[in-house]
Design an enzyme around this catalytic site. Structure first.
Site, PDB file in Angstrom:
ATOM      1  N   SER A 227     -14.031 -19.261  34.592  1.00  0.00           N
ATOM      2  CA  SER A 227     -12.899 -18.894  35.423  1.00  0.00           C
ATOM      3  C   SER A 227     -11.926 -20.062  35.438  1.00  0.00           C
ATOM      4  CB  SER A 227     -13.390 -18.552  36.827  1.00  0.00           C
ATOM      5  OG  SER A 227     -14.361 -19.479  37.256  1.00  0.00           O
ATOM      6  N   ASP A 303     -33.296 -25.436  41.572  1.00  0.00           N
ATOM      7  CA  ASP A 303     -34.300 -26.079  40.731  1.00  0.00           C
ATOM      8  C   ASP A 303     -35.570 -25.243  40.683  1.00  0.00           C
ATOM      9  OD1 ASP A 303     -33.016 -28.279  39.732  1.00  0.00           O
ATOM     10  OD2 ASP A 303     -33.730 -29.665  41.271  1.00  0.00           O
TER      11      ASP A 303
END
Length: 694
Positions: A227, A303
C-alpha cells in the site's frame, strides 16, 4: 435512497446515501452520530458484519457446514473472543471522561444503532436467505471482537514458518542472496543480523538451529502486496496547501472491507473517510483541519515459539521453568446439527496452535498481554495539528501502521504507531525456543522511539512498505521483511517530475502502472537474446498487457530455472508468494551469484534464452486476465458467479504504485498443451480505495 431519520437515546440523527459510495450521518451529538453509523452499517453491510463476527468467534460451521470447520478450530485456538471481553471490561470500568470511557460509550451507541437496524430489517441479505438463517443481535463484545480480528490479521507468523524452513535448506550465502532487501537509498538490508565480517552472529545461528529442531519435533519440517501514503507540502502544490493521498491495498472481496462515511454532529465532529464496519469512527480520512492515511509497515509483531508441553498436567516449559496452561473446552456447532469438540490451550505468552509428541507451537502477539487500545480513532478524527495528531496515535496498540499526515497549517509527515516487540536480536522472523532467555520479548518499542518524519526539506513524504534509511536507521528493529523500493522510487520520480501538484496529478500518481523493475532489468536481459523482441520497445508500462504478460512469464520461468536445483516447486512458489522483492533477488543472482546455485556463471545466456522461449510459448494462447472481487460463498458455481464481481485487467503488478497481484501458481495456467485460450489466474488483490484530499 431517501433520508432515514432516527431518534436515539443520545439525540436525533439522519442517515443518507449521498451517492452509492458515501453514507452521510448527521446528528445532534457525537453518540447520536455513532448510533446512526451503526444503523447504516447493518442496513448496508449486515452479511459482512455477521460473517466477520462468526470468523472471529469461530462460528462459521454453524451456517456454512463442516467445510468451515478448520477455520473455526484455528480461530478458537486463537481465543480472540476472550481478548475482546478483556478489552471491553477495561473500557467499561474506565473513568467515563477518559479516552477509554468515551470509547466504550461510543461503541454502546454504535451497537444500539446496529440492533435498531436489525430490528427494522424486513428483507435479509441474499446470503442469509441462501444459507437459511437470521443473524442474532449484536453485542458490545462483538465490536471489540471485530477489532481484535482486524488487528490480528498479519502474515508475520506465516512468514516465520516459511523463513525457518527455507533458511534451513540453504547455505548462508544462498539465504542472504535470496532474502536480502534493498533500501530506498540503494543499500542491501540482510535478512538476519550480520557481524562486522558479514557473518551471522552466534546467537542467530543458535536461533536458526533451535527453530529447525522445534519444527522437526512438531512434524513441520516440510516445506503481501503493498500500500502507499503520500503527503506533498504546499511549496509543491498549486493551492499552496498540502495534499495527501492514501491507497491501502487489500484483498478484493465482495462486499469490500471499506465503507465510505461522512460523520457530522452538532458537537463539532466532522470526519469523512473509510469506515471498517464493526466499530464506530473513521480509519483513513480527514476533518476540517487535517487528513491522514494508513499503510502497512511490515512490522514483525507476531512470533512463533516452540517448547516442551505436558497437556496431562496442563503446563509448558519456558525460560521461567514449567508454567501453567489455561485449558478451554471448545464446542463448535455445525450446520448438520452435530458438534465438534476439542480442547484449546494458552498462556500469557502464547496460544497453542499445534502439538506433537510432547512439543507445542505457540503464537504470540501483543494483544495477549494487553488487548486494550484505541479502536474507534475518535481523537484522530478530532486532531487539528501535528501535535494532536501524534498524541491521538499513542493509544493505538495492536495495529502497527505508518500514518501519513497533512494539515491546513502546512505540516506534513509520517508517524509509525502500534505495539512492536523489542528483541535482543533481529530474529523475530524465525521460530524461537520458549526456553531460551535470549529469545524473549523485552517489552514494546516506546511510541517516541518509533519512526517519524516531519516537514522534510524535500517537501514531501512517501511510504510504500519499503525500508527507508531516513526513517528506520538507528531505530529499534521493526521487521526482517520489506517490500523493494520500486513503488517509493516511482512515487518520488513522479512527484519531482511536476512542479505544482493538484488533485488530478495525485490521482494520476495513484493510478500509475509503470514497473520500475522491468525498466531497469530489461537492458540486461535483452542483451542475451539473439532475436528481436517486442520488449525492446517496451518502457515497463503494464497497461501494455501483451508486453507485460510476456515479461512476467519470462521472470517467472527464470525464477524456476535459477532455483530448481536447490528448491523444490512448493518452496519456490512459497518464496515468490512471501518475498516481495523476489524479482530483484533473482536478477542479482543471475548477475553475480549463479555458482552458488549450482550453475556456471557463463550459464546466464542459456538460462535467459530458455526462459524467454518458454515465456513466448506460454503467451501464445494466454487470455486477458480479469480482476475479481471474490465472495465467501463459492458453491454452487452459479451462486459464486452471481456474487463475484469482475472487470478486465487493465495493468499493474505487485511493484507498481497501482499494485495488484494474482495467485502465485503461475505455471499451471500455461501447460495445457492445446490452442484453446487459457484463462489466466484472476487478480484478487489490489487497491481497496483511493483517497486524495487537499
Amino acid at each position: 435512497m431517501k433520508v432515514i431519520r432516527l431518534q436515539s437515546p443520545w439525540g436525533s440523527v439522519s442517515v443518507a446515501l449521498d451517492n452509492p459510495q458515501l453514507m452521510t450521518v448527521e446528528g445532534s451529538s457525537d453518540k447520536a452520530v455513532f448510533f446512526g453509523q451503526g444503523y447504516g452499517a447493518v442496513r448496508f453491510r449486515l452479511w459482512q458484519l455477521d460473517l466477520s463476527r462468526r470468523v472471529g468467534a469461530g462460528e462459521l460451521s454453524q451456517i456454512m457446514g463442516t467445510g468451515a470447520l478448520r477455520t473455526d478450530v484455528f480461530q478458537r485456538r486463537l481465543g480472540l473472543k476472550a481478548l475482546a471481553e478483556r478489552a471491553e471490561a477495561s473500557d467499561a470500568s474506565a473513568d467515563p471522561s477518559s479516552w477509554q470511557g468515551q470509547q466504550y460509550q461510543h461503541i454502546q451507541a454504535y451497537v444500539a444503532g446496529m440492533n435498531q437496524a436489525l430490528s427494522d430489517q424486513r428483507l435479509l441479505p441474499a446470503e442469509c436467505l441462501m444459507l437459511k438463517y437470521r443473524p442474532r443481535p449484536f453485542s458490545i463484545t462483538d465490536a471489540y471482537l471485530l477489532a481484535q480480528l482486524k488487528y490480528f490479521i498479519n502474515s508475520a507468523w506465516q512468514y516465520e514458518l516459511f523463513h525457518t524452513r527455507l533458511a534451513g535448506r540453504l547455505t548462508p550465502e544462498q539465504h542472504q542472496q535470496l532474502l536480502t532487501t534493498v533500501s530506498q537509498e540503494g543499500n542491501p538490508i540482510p535478512p538476519l543480523p550480520l557481524d562486522a565480517n558479514g557473518q551471522r552472529f552466534v546467537d542467530v545461528e543458535e536461533a536458526l538451529r533451535d527453530g529447525l529442531l522445534g519444527m522437526k519435533h512438531l512434524g513441520l519440517a516440510s516445506p503481501d502486496t503493498g500500500s502507499n501514503v503520500i503527503a506533498i507540502g504546499g511549496q509543491h502544490t498549486e493551492s499552496g496547501l498540502p495534499l495527501l493521498a492514501a491507497d491501502p491495498h487489500m484483498g478484493h472481496v465482495n462486499p469490500g472491507f471499506n465503507m465510505m462515511c461522512k460523520l457530522v454532529s452538532d458537537e463539532g465532529l466532522y470526519a469523512v473517510g473509510s469506515h471498517f464496519p464493526g466499530a464506530p469512527g473513521i480509519i483513513v480520512g480527514r476533518n476540517r483541519h487535517a487528513a491522514w492515511g494508513m499503510v502497512g509497515i511490515m512490522a514483525d509483531n507476531q512470533d512463533l515459539f516452540w517448547g516442551k508441553i505436558d497437556l496431562a498436567e496442563q503446563r509448558v516449559e519456558t525460560v521461567d521453568g514449567w508454567v501453567a496452561l489455561q485449558k478451554e473446552d471448545q464446542q463448535i456447532a455445525c450446520k448438520s446439527g452435530k458438534s465438534h469438540e476439542f480442547t484449546s490451550y494458552g498462556f500469557s505468552h502464547g496460544r497453542l496452535l499445534s502439538e506433537k509428541d510432547g512439543y507445542g507451537l505457540f503464537l504470540r502477539w501483543p494483544a495477549l498481554e494487553n488487548p486494550q487500545g484505541d479502536i474507534t480513532l475518535y481523537s484522530l478524527a478530532k486532531c487539528h495539528n501535528w501535535q494532536t495528531f501524534r498524541a491521538s496515535l499513542t493509544h493505538v496498540h495492536n495495529s502497527p501502521m505508518m500514518v501519513g499526515y497533512a494539515d491546513i497549517h502546512g505540516d506534513i509527515g509520517l508517524q509509525a504507531m502500534g505495539y512492536i516487540p523489542k528483541r535482543k536480536r533481529e530474529i523475530g522472523s524465525l521460530i524461537l525456543n520458549l526456553a531460551n532467555p535470549h529469545h524473549q520479548w523485552q517489552g514494546f518499542v516506546p511510541f517516541d522511539e518509533l519512526p517519524v518524519k516531519h516537514n522534510p526539506p524535500e517537501g514531501y513524504v512517501a511510504y510504500a512498505n519499503q525500508y527507508s534509511e531516513s526513517l528506520f536507521s538507528h531505530k529499534c528493529a521493526l521487521s526482517n521483511r520489506w517490500h523493494p523500493p520500486s513503488r517509493a522510487l516511482r512515487i518520488s520520480e513522479l512527484i519531482e517530475k511536476t512542479s505544482r501538484h493538484n488533485l488530478e496529478s495525485m490521482q494520476a500518481i495513484q493510478d500509475d502502472k509503470l514497473d520500475i523493475f522491468a525498466r531497469q532489468s530489461l537492458p540486461f536481459l535483452l542483451s542475451y537474446l539473439t532475436e528481436p523482441s517486442i520488449l525492446s520497445e517496451w518502457d515497463g508500462d503494464t497497461r501494455n498487457i501483451k508486453a507485460s504478460q510476456l515479461f512476467d512469464l519470462w521472470i517467472q520461468h527464470l525464477t524456476t530455472k535459477v532455483l530448481c536445483k536447490v528448491l523444490k516447486r512448493g518452496s519456490r512458489m512459497l518464496y515468490v508468494d512471501f518475498w516481495p522483492g523476489c524479482r530483484w533477488n533473482i536478477l542479482t543472482i543471475l548477475q553475480h551469484h549463479l555458482e552458488d546455485w549450482q550453475y556456471q556463471q557463463d550459464s546466464v545466456r542459456q538460462l535467459v534464452q530458455d526462459a524467454y522461449i518458454a515465456a513466448m510459448d506460454g503467451c501464445s494462447n494466454l487470455a486477458l486476465p480479469v480482476v475479481e472481487f471474490q465472495h465467501s460463498i463459492k458453491r454452487p458455481e452459479w451462486v459464486r458467479k452471481l456474487l463475484t464481481g469482475s472487470y478486465p485487467y487493465q495493468g499493474g503488478n505487485r511493484e507498481t504504485i497501482h499494485a495488484t497481484r494474482q495467485n502465485t501458481d503461475f505455471l499451471t495456467q500455461t501447460q495445457t498443451g492445446d490452442s484453446t485460450p487459457v484463462r489466466s489466474k484472476p487478480y484478487t488483490f489490489g487497491p481497496a480505495l483511493r483517497f486524495c484530499v487537499t
